[in-house]
Design an enzyme around this catalytic site. Structure first.
Site, PDB file in Angstrom:
ATOM      1  N   ASP A   1       7.536   7.100   7.048  1.00 52.01           N
ATOM      2  CA  ASP A   1       7.700   6.125   8.137  1.00 52.01           C
ATOM      3  C   ASP A   1       9.147   5.897   8.543  1.00 52.01           C
ATOM      4  OD1 ASP A   1       4.986   4.599   6.595  1.00 52.01           O
ATOM      5  OD2 ASP A   1       4.969   5.388   8.622  1.00 52.01           O
TER       6      ASP A   1
ATOM      7  N   HIS B   1       7.696   4.271  -2.236  1.00 47.24           N
ATOM      8  CA  HIS B   1       6.318   4.782  -2.155  1.00 47.24           C
ATOM      9  C   HIS B   1       5.655   4.618  -3.517  1.00 47.24           C
ATOM     10  CE1 HIS B   1       2.965   7.490  -1.286  1.00 47.24           C
ATOM     11  NE2 HIS B   1       3.279   7.315  -0.026  1.00 47.24           N
TER      12      HIS B   1
HETATM   13  C1  SDX Z   1       2.704   4.672   3.690  1.00 49.99           C
HETATM   14  O1  SDX Z   1      -0.055   5.365  -0.266  1.00 49.99           O
HETATM   15  C2  SDX Z   1       0.251   6.220   0.646  1.00 49.99           C
HETATM   16  O2  SDX Z   1       0.129   7.398   0.466  1.00 49.99           O
HETATM   17  C3  SDX Z   1       0.756   5.608   1.937  1.00 49.99           C
HETATM   18  C4  SDX Z   1       1.295   6.581   2.965  1.00 49.99           C
HETATM   19  C5  SDX Z   1       0.197   7.467   3.535  1.00 49.99           C
HETATM   20  O3  SDX Z   1       0.515   8.535   4.050  1.00 49.99           O
HETATM   21  O4  SDX Z   1      -0.977   6.982   3.552  1.00 49.99           O
HETATM   22  O5  SDX Z   1       2.288   7.415   2.379  1.00 49.99           O
HETATM   23  C6  SDX Z   1       1.893   5.832   4.147  1.00 49.99           C
HETATM   24  O6  SDX Z   1       2.167   3.598   3.589  1.00 49.99           O
HETATM   25  C7  SDX Z   1       4.143   4.887   3.300  1.00 49.99           C
HETATM   26  C8  SDX Z   1       4.812   3.587   2.739  1.00 49.99           C
HETATM   27  C9  SDX Z   1       5.233   2.746   3.949  1.00 49.99           C
HETATM   28  N1  SDX Z   1       5.665   1.395   3.519  1.00 49.99           N
HETATM   29  C10 SDX Z   1       6.951   1.031   3.601  1.00 49.99           C
HETATM   30  O7  SDX Z   1       7.870   1.807   3.908  1.00 49.99           O
HETATM   31  C11 SDX Z   1       7.186  -0.449   3.320  1.00 49.99           C
HETATM   32  C12 SDX Z   1       8.376  -0.589   2.354  1.00 49.99           C
HETATM   33  N2  SDX Z   1       7.962  -0.029   1.079  1.00 49.99           N
HETATM   34  C13 SDX Z   1       7.510  -0.996   0.047  1.00 49.99           C
HETATM   35  O8  SDX Z   1       6.723  -2.047   0.602  1.00 49.99           O
HETATM   36  C14 SDX Z   1       6.930  -0.294  -1.178  1.00 49.99           C
HETATM   37  O9  SDX Z   1       7.818   0.706  -1.510  1.00 49.99           O
HETATM   38  C15 SDX Z   1       5.548   0.281  -1.154  1.00 49.99           C
HETATM   39  C16 SDX Z   1       4.521  -0.723  -0.737  1.00 49.99           C
HETATM   40  C17 SDX Z   1       5.476   1.465  -0.251  1.00 49.99           C
HETATM   41  C18 SDX Z   1       5.212   0.738  -2.588  1.00 49.99           C
HETATM   42  O10 SDX Z   1       5.199  -0.391  -3.374  1.00 49.99           O
HETATM   43  P1  SDX Z   1       4.833  -0.315  -4.946  1.00 49.99           P
HETATM   44  O11 SDX Z   1       4.476   1.072  -5.341  1.00 49.99           O
HETATM   45  O12 SDX Z   1       3.866  -1.399  -5.239  1.00 49.99           O
HETATM   46  O13 SDX Z   1       6.229  -0.550  -5.612  1.00 49.99           O
HETATM   47  P2  SDX Z   1       6.781  -1.971  -5.982  1.00 49.99           P
HETATM   48  O14 SDX Z   1       6.545  -2.888  -4.816  1.00 49.99           O
HETATM   49  O15 SDX Z   1       6.245  -2.345  -7.310  1.00 49.99           O
HETATM   50  O16 SDX Z   1       8.344  -1.675  -6.050  1.00 49.99           O
HETATM   51  C19 SDX Z   1       8.971  -1.282  -7.253  1.00 49.99           C
HETATM   52  C20 SDX Z   1      10.371  -1.913  -7.170  1.00 49.99           C
HETATM   53  C21 SDX Z   1      10.333  -3.421  -6.963  1.00 49.99           C
HETATM   54  O17 SDX Z   1      11.563  -3.940  -7.467  1.00 49.99           O
HETATM   55  P3  SDX Z   1      11.576  -4.556  -8.976  1.00 49.99           P
HETATM   56  O18 SDX Z   1      10.438  -5.573  -9.009  1.00 49.99           O
HETATM   57  O19 SDX Z   1      11.381  -3.390  -9.907  1.00 49.99           O
HETATM   58  O20 SDX Z   1      12.946  -5.208  -9.094  1.00 49.99           O
HETATM   59  O21 SDX Z   1      11.063  -1.391  -6.024  1.00 49.99           O
HETATM   60  C22 SDX Z   1      11.309  -2.450  -5.099  1.00 49.99           C
HETATM   61  C23 SDX Z   1      10.381  -3.589  -5.462  1.00 49.99           C
HETATM   62  O22 SDX Z   1      10.950  -4.828  -5.062  1.00 49.99           O
HETATM   63  N3  SDX Z   1      11.003  -1.902  -3.772  1.00 49.99           N
HETATM   64  C24 SDX Z   1      11.783  -2.049  -2.701  1.00 49.99           C
HETATM   65  C25 SDX Z   1      11.147  -1.320  -1.685  1.00 49.99           C
HETATM   66  N4  SDX Z   1      10.021  -0.766  -2.153  1.00 49.99           N
HETATM   67  C26 SDX Z   1       9.935  -1.141  -3.449  1.00 49.99           C
HETATM   68  N5  SDX Z   1      12.924  -2.724  -2.519  1.00 49.99           N
HETATM   69  C27 SDX Z   1      13.445  -2.666  -1.277  1.00 49.99           C
HETATM   70  N6  SDX Z   1      12.932  -1.983  -0.241  1.00 49.99           N
HETATM   71  C28 SDX Z   1      11.774  -1.301  -0.418  1.00 49.99           C
HETATM   72  N7  SDX Z   1      11.234  -0.630   0.599  1.00 49.99           N
END
Ligand code: SDX
Length: 429
Positions: free
Chosen positions: A364, A306
């Site tokens: 989720d 998140h």
């Molecule tokens: C919702 O914003 C809100 O409030 C949203 C929400 C709401 O109520 O409105 O809470 C609802 O959207 C919840 C989130 C649902 N999405 C998912 O579950 C999809 C999977 N999650 C990722 O896509 C991600 O965690 C995000 C999009 C939710 C957040 O992404 P960020 O904040 O941009 O973080 P990032 O992509 O920069 O990740 C940081 C690191 C990265 O690795 P490094 O580059 O440091 O090596 O963490 C890794 C990412 O690759 N990472 C994950 C991951 N999420 C982040 N690796 C594996 N699986 C994941 N789910």
């Protein structure tokens, strides 16, 4: 003494900016004068460090895993209130007393029907159209039917539009489901509660009487509460940006629905269930986790991570409890996917890849399992999210409209394209 931040400019000069404090949470550096005074922009793709507005609606402390709606902890609201009480709270800032609640419920109940010509919108779609595609289209079209609630400068218009949207989303979501199933639309019944009404519109068929199960109704009502608002997430920011141009409320909510559809946002519950189906068995978890850690795989652990929560999403905990209650009620407590999800969560939370990146289950991760157990198909999950989030979008949209600081949203950019050049005749290119 007023706090300030000093920026040291490349030409050696300094410039001070006011630092503003909220009632709780991080201070903000007010940089509105930055470009006018220095000719430079800030650069913050994805708005990692940017506050787009001041708000009094929802507060999240990502490190502590705290979520407050108008100051009330989500854990207390999910136990002591129903969804329409939370709607009243988000819209008006206070929980209703019994009289206020009765009036609010009556207003919502008496707006649940949609104009009968809206039925024809559905027949224009293929039966196998994704329900979110249908919902975006039909909600956007509502402005074609309700001309008496489009003047956003008129508080009464805004209030009527709010009631219509909160009341009609369940009807429209159920219609999208029935159309997809090839079953007749079911009209709302005013003697039923908001969530019982929705479940009946979703699952009743003309061939037999429909009986509501109060445990399941309560579970779905809690799911609505958990999804109602979440400060300046992507879809809420979309609604605010759309509203800042003066667009009508139905168009703004349709824009929010479109943004919510993405798998990185509201589409994650559908993606999380598909992920669990793909893994299939606890014995395959290790292989899947290995793929997730391989950056080249592009595979993410859906329902994990998140932008704000760097601790357990408090909604995920409540969702897991709801999941257990529903599966218990339905005699499904050996549900394969629930056991797989809990095993996956345990393994992930013991793995340094996830722990070091502070990746925890979000709202989720379990919501798909609960919804599937309630009989809601995967393709409808994000529609359910949109139904619940509509009140949060409206509350935030209303707050933006009356905010004296608010202007049309118009970000700038760091331009890295071609500088000025002349067009050559085609035979010279
Ligand atoms: C919702 O914003 C809100 O409030 C949203 C929400 C709401 O109520 O409105 O809470 C609802 O959207 C919840 C989130 C649902 N999405 C998912 O579950 C999809 C999977 N999650 C990722 O896509 C991600 O965690 C995000 C999009 C939710 C957040 O992404 P960020 O904040 O941009 O973080 P990032 O992509 O920069 O990740 C940081 C690191 C990265 O690795 P490094 O580059 O440091 O090596 O963490 C890794 C990412 O690759 N990472 C994950 C991951 N999420 C982040 N690796 C594996 N699986 C994941 N789910």
């Amino acid at each position: 003494m007023d706090k300030k931040a000093t920026l040291k400019l490349p030409d050696g000069g300094n410039i001070d900016f006011p630092v503003l404090s909220g009632s709780v949470g991080p201070d903000v550096v007010d940089i509105r004068a930055l470009y006018g005074k220095t000719g430079v922009f800030t650069y913050d793709p994805g708005f990692l460090s940017t506050a787009s507005c001041a708000s009094t609606i929802t507060y999240i402390d990502g490190d502590q895993g705290v979520l407050l709606y108008r100051g009330y902890p989500i854990e207390q609201l999910a136990v002591h209130c129903d969804f329409l009480e939370v709607c009243y709270l988000l819209l008006k800032g206070e929980l209703p007393n019994q009289k206020q609640k009765d009036e609010f419920v009556s207003m919502v109940t008496n707006h649940t029907m949609v104009h009968d010509q809206i039925n024809r919108f559905f027949t224009g779609f293929r039966r196998d159209a994704h329900p979110m595609a249908v919902l975006v289209g039909v909600v956007g079209a509502l402005s074609a039917f309700y001309h008496d609630s489009l003047d956003i400068s008129d508080q009464r218009h805004r209030e009527v539009a709010a009631f219509r949207l909160i009341a009609k989303l369940p009807t429209l979501v159920a219609m999208a489901y029935k159309y997809n199933m090839g079953q007749p639309f079911v009209y709302p019944r005013n003697e039923l509660s908001y969530t019982a009404n929705f479940m009946r519109m979703m699952f009743a068929v003309p061939a037999e009487d429909y009986r509501t199960n109060e445990v399941l109704v309560r579970a779905l009502d809690r799911i609505f509460i958990l999804h109602a608002d979440h400060e300046q997430n992507a879809s809420t920011s979309t609604v605010r940006l759309s509203g800042s141009s003066g667009a009508n409320p139905f168009a703004c909510i349709a824009a929010g629905i479109a943004c919510l559809w993405g798998p990185a946002h509201g589409g994650a519950n559908e993606a999380a269930l598909q992920m669990l189906d793909h893994i299939g068995d606890v014995s395959k978890i290790g292989e899947f986790i290995k793929q997730v850690k391989d950056k080249n795989s592009g595979v993410k652990l859906m329902g994990f991570g998140h932008r704000v929560y760097k601790n357990y999403d408090p909604r995920a905990k409540l969702m897991r409890e709801t999941c257990y209650e529903v599966l218990e009620e339905l005699g499904l407590n050996n549900d394969r996917l629930f056991k797989l999800a809990m095993a996956l969560e345990k393994i992930a939370l013991e793995d340094d890849y996830f722990v070091s990146r502070k990746l925890y289950p979000n709202v989720d991760f379990y919501s798909g399992i609960v919804q599937r157990a309630l009989g809601i198909p995967v393709s409808m999950f994000t529609c359910i999210f949109a139904l619940a989030r509509t009140v949060g979008w409206i509350a935030q949209w209303n707050e933006m409209i009356v905010d004296p600081d608010q202007k049309i949203g118009r970000p700038r950019q760091l331009y890295k394209g071609a500088t000025r050049r002349d067009v050559l005749p085609i035979d010279k290119r």
